[in-house]
Design a protein around this motif. Structure first.
Motif, PDB file in Angstrom:
ATOM      1  N   LEU A  67       0.833  -1.210   0.000  1.00 55.74           N
ATOM      2  CA  LEU A  67       0.000   0.000   0.000  1.00 55.74           C
ATOM      3  C   LEU A  67       0.868   1.261   0.000  1.00 55.74           C
ATOM      4  O   LEU A  67       0.548   2.236  -0.693  1.00 55.74           O
ATOM      5  CB  LEU A  67      -0.949  -0.003   1.204  1.00 55.74           C
ATOM      6  CG  LEU A  67      -2.038  -1.076   1.204  1.00 55.74           C
ATOM      7  CD1 LEU A  67      -2.781  -1.097   2.541  1.00 55.74           C
ATOM      8  CD2 LEU A  67      -3.015  -0.880   0.045  1.00 55.74           C
ATOM      9  N   GLN A  70       2.163   1.986  -3.396  1.00 52.37           N
ATOM     10  CA  GLN A  70       1.113   2.527  -4.246  1.00 52.37           C
ATOM     11  C   GLN A  70       0.891   4.023  -4.004  1.00 52.37           C
ATOM     12  O   GLN A  70       0.250   4.683  -4.807  1.00 52.37           O
ATOM     13  CB  GLN A  70      -0.199   1.768  -4.029  1.00 52.37           C
ATOM     14  CG  GLN A  70      -0.158   0.341  -4.513  1.00 52.37           C
ATOM     15  CD  GLN A  70      -1.412  -0.443  -4.129  1.00 52.37           C
ATOM     16  OE1 GLN A  70      -2.305   0.062  -3.474  1.00 52.37           O
ATOM     17  NE2 GLN A  70      -1.459  -1.695  -4.555  1.00 52.37           N
ATOM     18  N   CYS A  71       1.412   4.540  -2.913  1.00 45.74           N
ATOM     19  CA  CYS A  71       1.251   5.961  -2.572  1.00 45.74           C
ATOM     20  C   CYS A  71       2.433   6.813  -3.025  1.00 45.74           C
ATOM     21  O   CYS A  71       2.483   8.010  -2.705  1.00 45.74           O
ATOM     22  CB  CYS A  71       1.043   6.114  -1.061  1.00 45.74           C
ATOM     23  SG  CYS A  71      -0.493   5.401  -0.460  1.00 45.74           S
ATOM     24  N   ARG A 142      -5.012   5.061   0.381  1.00 45.98           N
ATOM     25  CA  ARG A 142      -5.048   3.660  -0.058  1.00 45.98           C
ATOM     26  C   ARG A 142      -5.632   2.802   1.045  1.00 45.98           C
ATOM     27  O   ARG A 142      -5.283   2.940   2.215  1.00 45.98           O
ATOM     28  CB  ARG A 142      -3.647   3.155  -0.382  1.00 45.98           C
ATOM     29  CG  ARG A 142      -3.064   3.739  -1.621  1.00 45.98           C
ATOM     30  CD  ARG A 142      -3.710   3.073  -2.829  1.00 45.98           C
ATOM     31  NE  ARG A 142      -3.060   3.560  -4.031  1.00 45.98           N
ATOM     32  CZ  ARG A 142      -3.696   3.778  -5.152  1.00 45.98           C
ATOM     33  NH1 ARG A 142      -4.984   3.551  -5.240  1.00 45.98           N
ATOM     34  NH2 ARG A 142      -3.047   4.206  -6.196  1.00 45.98           N
TER      35      ARG A 142
END
Length: 181
Positions: A67, A70-71, A142
């Motif tokens: 996660l 993904q940021c 997320r």
């Protein structure tokens, strides 16, 4: 930890460190010969509880790292505290209201307490390092569903680990209180 961290990361790392130290303090009172003692047929030993915490920490840590990746390229402008978002949601009476662990995080009972504690500590350090690396990113953007709690954002997954550990400290204290003197 450094004061230069984003306030949300600092808050989360402080809580993760606090619960880790609290667990170590609880376990310090355990006579070593009772690490694998099962006090009831439907319960785990202290070593198995710590092995379970390791399995959850490791799997959740991998999710948190994903996660956070993904940021990349995002910026967290929010500074509101993270911990109140799950306040009172998860730490309940773990002894009277147990939640059955799925097979992937059910302890096999093959680890010594010392090995389980060391591996869980290493997994906790990886989680904390991932959050440190992700400091300043919009980690609240997320999320991923938890099978019981529903959708949790990246910060909440970190807080979940602390709450989960607190829940099992209730169980550990119960086990310790039932051990022979």
């Amino acid at each position: 930890m450094t004061d230069a961290l984003h306030p949300r990361i600092h808050e989360l790392l402080t809580e993760l460190d606090r619960t880790q130290q609290a667990m170590r303090a609880v376990l310090a009172s355990l006579p070593p010969e009772h690490a694998n003692t099962v006090v009831r047929d439907d319960s785990w030993s202290v070593a198995q509880v710590v092995e379970h915490l390791l399995l959850v920490e490791d799997g959740t840590g991998r999710l948190i790292s994903t996660l956070i990746k993904q940021c990349e390229g995002t910026t967290d402008a929010e500074t509101d505290p993270v911990l109140p978002t799950l306040a009172g949601l998860y730490v309940t009476d773990a002894v009277r209201n147990p939640i059955e662990a799925p097979p992937s995080v059910t302890p096999k009972g093959l680890m010594s307490l010392a090995d389980a504690m060391a591996a869980q500590q290493t997994a906790r350090e990886r989680v904390m390092a991932a959050f440190t690396k992700g400091a300043g990113r919009a980690l609240g953007a997320r999320s991923y569903p938890h099978p019981i709690l529903g959708s949790l954002n990246t910060y909440q997954w970190g807080h979940f680990l602390a709450l989960h550990q607190q829940r099992h400290m209730v169980q550990l204290r119960s086990i310790l209180s039932q051990l022979p003197v």
